[in-house]
Scaffold this motif. Structure first.
Motif, PDB file in Angstrom:
ATOM      1  N   ALA A  94      13.299   9.223  -5.862  1.00 52.92           N
ATOM      2  CA  ALA A  94      12.455  10.116  -5.062  1.00 52.92           C
ATOM      3  C   ALA A  94      11.535   9.311  -4.150  1.00 52.92           C
ATOM      4  N   PRO A  95      11.038   9.920  -3.069  1.00 56.44           N
ATOM      5  CA  PRO A  95      10.058   9.234  -2.206  1.00 56.44           C
ATOM      6  C   PRO A  95       8.852   8.783  -3.028  1.00 56.44           C
ATOM      7  N   LEU A  96       8.234   7.702  -2.598  1.00 62.71           N
ATOM      8  CA  LEU A  96       7.109   7.156  -3.347  1.00 62.71           C
ATOM      9  C   LEU A  96       5.917   8.104  -3.310  1.00 62.71           C
ATOM     10  N   ALA A  97       5.408   8.388  -4.495  1.00 63.03           N
ATOM     11  CA  ALA A  97       4.166   9.140  -4.637  1.00 63.03           C
ATOM     12  C   ALA A  97       3.281   8.381  -5.615  1.00 63.03           C
ATOM     13  N   LEU A  98       1.979   8.392  -5.372  1.00 64.85           N
ATOM     14  CA  LEU A  98       1.040   7.704  -6.243  1.00 64.85           C
ATOM     15  C   LEU A  98       0.194   8.702  -7.006  1.00 64.85           C
ATOM     16  N   ASP A  99       0.076   8.468  -8.307  1.00 65.57           N
ATOM     17  CA  ASP A  99      -0.814   9.282  -9.129  1.00 65.57           C
ATOM     18  C   ASP A  99      -2.266   9.044  -8.698  1.00 65.57           C
ATOM     19  N   PRO A 100      -3.130  10.039  -8.874  1.00 66.17           N
ATOM     20  CA  PRO A 100      -4.556   9.845  -8.553  1.00 66.17           C
ATOM     21  C   PRO A 100      -5.191   8.707  -9.344  1.00 66.17           C
ATOM     22  N   ASP A 101      -4.610   8.404 -10.528  1.00 63.99           N
ATOM     23  CA  ASP A 101      -5.152   7.319 -11.359  1.00 63.99           C
ATOM     24  C   ASP A 101      -4.190   6.150 -11.477  1.00 63.99           C
ATOM     25  N   ALA A 102      -3.278   6.000 -10.505  1.00 60.73           N
ATOM     26  CA  ALA A 102      -2.358   4.858 -10.512  1.00 60.73           C
ATOM     27  C   ALA A 102      -3.165   3.566 -10.588  1.00 60.73           C
ATOM     28  N   VAL A 103      -2.750   2.656 -11.457  1.00 60.58           N
ATOM     29  CA  VAL A 103      -3.506   1.432 -11.723  1.00 60.58           C
ATOM     30  C   VAL A 103      -2.906   0.260 -10.950  1.00 60.58           C
TER      31      VAL A 103
ATOM     32  N   MET B 196      -2.344  -8.005  -0.491  1.00 60.96           N
ATOM     33  CA  MET B 196      -3.090  -7.691  -1.709  1.00 60.96           C
ATOM     34  C   MET B 196      -4.459  -7.112  -1.354  1.00 60.96           C
ATOM     35  N   ALA B 197      -5.117  -7.708  -0.364  1.00 59.04           N
ATOM     36  CA  ALA B 197      -6.444  -7.234   0.050  1.00 59.04           C
ATOM     37  C   ALA B 197      -6.370  -5.812   0.592  1.00 59.04           C
ATOM     38  N   GLU B 198      -5.292  -5.489   1.302  1.00 60.68           N
ATOM     39  CA  GLU B 198      -5.111  -4.123   1.806  1.00 60.68           C
ATOM     40  C   GLU B 198      -4.965  -3.138   0.653  1.00 60.68           C
ATOM     41  N   LEU B 199      -4.252  -3.538  -0.385  1.00 60.53           N
ATOM     42  CA  LEU B 199      -4.115  -2.674  -1.560  1.00 60.53           C
ATOM     43  C   LEU B 199      -5.466  -2.469  -2.240  1.00 60.53           C
ATOM     44  N   ILE B 200      -6.224  -3.557  -2.371  1.00 58.61           N
ATOM     45  CA  ILE B 200      -7.560  -3.448  -2.969  1.00 58.61           C
ATOM     46  C   ILE B 200      -8.413  -2.456  -2.179  1.00 58.61           C
ATOM     47  N   ASP B 201      -8.405  -2.571  -0.856  1.00 60.91           N
ATOM     48  CA  ASP B 201      -9.196  -1.668  -0.017  1.00 60.91           C
ATOM     49  C   ASP B 201      -8.775  -0.217  -0.243  1.00 60.91           C
ATOM     50  N   ALA B 202      -7.468   0.027  -0.322  1.00 63.30           N
ATOM     51  CA  ALA B 202      -6.967   1.387  -0.527  1.00 63.30           C
ATOM     52  C   ALA B 202      -7.375   1.925  -1.890  1.00 63.30           C
ATOM     53  N   TRP B 203      -7.323   1.074  -2.899  1.00 64.31           N
ATOM     54  CA  TRP B 203      -7.703   1.512  -4.248  1.00 64.31           C
ATOM     55  C   TRP B 203      -9.202   1.816  -4.318  1.00 64.31           C
ATOM     56  N   GLN B 204     -10.002   0.982  -3.671  1.00 68.17           N
ATOM     57  CA  GLN B 204     -11.445   1.232  -3.672  1.00 68.17           C
ATOM     58  C   GLN B 204     -11.783   2.496  -2.887  1.00 68.17           C
TER      59      GLN B 204
ATOM     60  N   PRO C 102      -8.240   2.863 -10.248  1.00 71.97           N
ATOM     61  CA  PRO C 102      -8.656   1.675 -11.005  1.00 71.97           C
ATOM     62  C   PRO C 102      -7.859   0.420 -10.669  1.00 71.97           C
ATOM     63  N   VAL C 103      -8.565  -0.703 -10.648  1.00 72.03           N
ATOM     64  CA  VAL C 103      -7.960  -2.018 -10.437  1.00 72.03           C
ATOM     65  C   VAL C 103      -8.124  -2.844 -11.704  1.00 72.03           C
ATOM     66  N   VAL C 104      -7.043  -3.490 -12.124  1.00 71.78           N
ATOM     67  CA  VAL C 104      -7.076  -4.422 -13.250  1.00 71.78           C
ATOM     68  C   VAL C 104      -6.770  -5.815 -12.722  1.00 71.78           C
ATOM     69  N   THR C 105      -7.625  -6.782 -13.030  1.00 75.76           N
ATOM     70  CA  THR C 105      -7.359  -8.167 -12.666  1.00 75.76           C
ATOM     71  C   THR C 105      -6.829  -8.904 -13.894  1.00 75.76           C
ATOM     72  N   VAL C 106      -5.882  -9.799 -13.629  1.00 75.19           N
ATOM     73  CA  VAL C 106      -5.250 -10.577 -14.695  1.00 75.19           C
ATOM     74  C   VAL C 106      -5.376 -12.051 -14.329  1.00 75.19           C
ATOM     75  N   GLN C 107      -5.699 -12.871 -15.314  1.00 73.63           N
ATOM     76  CA  GLN C 107      -5.973 -14.292 -15.063  1.00 73.63           C
ATOM     77  C   GLN C 107      -5.228 -15.130 -16.103  1.00 73.63           C
ATOM     78  N   HIS C 108      -4.463 -16.101 -15.599  1.00 76.20           N
ATOM     79  CA  HIS C 108      -3.663 -16.945 -16.489  1.00 76.20           C
ATOM     80  C   HIS C 108      -4.451 -18.191 -16.905  1.00 76.20           C
ATOM     81  N   ALA C 109      -4.498 -18.434 -18.212  1.00 76.30           N
ATOM     82  CA  ALA C 109      -5.191 -19.606 -18.759  1.00 76.30           C
ATOM     83  C   ALA C 109      -4.159 -20.573 -19.316  1.00 76.30           C
TER      84      ALA C 109
ATOM     85  N   PRO D 218     -13.616  -5.109 -11.633  1.00 74.74           N
ATOM     86  CA  PRO D 218     -12.414  -4.375 -12.047  1.00 74.74           C
ATOM     87  C   PRO D 218     -12.709  -3.400 -13.177  1.00 74.74           C
ATOM     88  N   ALA D 219     -11.817  -2.430 -13.310  1.00 72.92           N
ATOM     89  CA  ALA D 219     -11.912  -1.512 -14.449  1.00 72.92           C
ATOM     90  C   ALA D 219     -11.609  -2.246 -15.748  1.00 72.92           C
ATOM     91  N   LEU D 220     -10.791  -3.292 -15.649  1.00 72.57           N
ATOM     92  CA  LEU D 220     -10.439  -4.124 -16.804  1.00 72.57           C
ATOM     93  C   LEU D 220     -10.064  -5.503 -16.295  1.00 72.57           C
TER      94      LEU D 220
END
Length: 198
Positions: free
Chosen positions: A9-18, A46-54, A59-66, A90-92
């Motif tokens: 189906a065509p792309l649709a985003l949930d109101p709470d898509a993470v 990535m920055a454009e996605l962040i702007d759209a989410w804000q 919600p935005v989740v950041t992940v960091q590799h150690a 971030p939300a998480l």
């Protein structure tokens, strides 16, 4: 696997898509260690996605590799998130030591389930490693997984036969793997941005 009709189906985003921002860290700027990369526009996407989410309150989740060693080792400058991601609240925030964001601390799957979230958008670094692994696992766990390929980037890699595969070819293989096997909807950032405004 996701339902075939829903997948096509065509792309649709949930109101709470993470939005999952995977390993957007300074250590990946060490070209002496990683070698050539593809998609120099990835961070801008990535920055454009962040702007759209804000803008839409998603919600935005950041992940960091150690890593234990190398440019992403905890306590080194390379461990730090790039500035445009570090500036987020971030939300998480998940810290991990393996490829999948679902094997980190705190537990991403638990957090998503507690929120009732069913859709994730995977962006970040490296396309064919932590991004692909996270997307595959998200698909296995039943999430509607969206993968804007141009909001990720990869590096050249050498196989066991000694042949170096260009980063762009590895990204193309990731797109094929995720799409053909129904792990994720492989799309462009522009498609995601359009869906976010709908």
């Amino acid at each position: 696997m996701t339902n075939t009709d829903a997948f096509d189906a065509p792309l649709a985003l949930d109101p709470d898509a993470v939005l999952l921002l995977i390993d957007v860290q300074r250590g990946f700027e060490d070209t002496d260690f990683w070698g050539p990369r593809d998609n120099p526009e990835a961070e801008r996407r990535m920055a454009e996605l962040i702007d759209a989410w804000q803008a839409t309150g998603r919600p935005v989740v950041t992940v960091q590799h150690a890593s234990k060693a190398g440019p992403l080792a905890e306590g080194t400058p390379g461990f730090a998130l790039k500035d445009f991601v570090a500036a987020l609240t971030p939300a998480l925030h998940v810290t991990k030591t393996v490829n999948s964001a679902f094997y980190g601390t705190p537990d991403l799957h638990d957090w998503l389930r507690e929120r009732g979230a069913r859709q994730v958008v995977v962006a970040g670094i490296i396309t064919n490693v932590c991004c692909e692994t996270t997307a595959r696992m998200a698909g296995n766990l039943g999430y509607d997984t969206v993968f804007p390929l141009d909001a990720t980037h990869s590096f050249d890699a050498t196989g066991p036969d000694g042949v170096t595969v260009p980063a762009a070819d590895l990204a193309r293989a990731t797109a094929t793997n995720l799409h053909a096997n129904r792990f994720a909807k492989v799309v462009t950032t522009e498609q995601v941005l359009t869906a976010a405004k709908a």
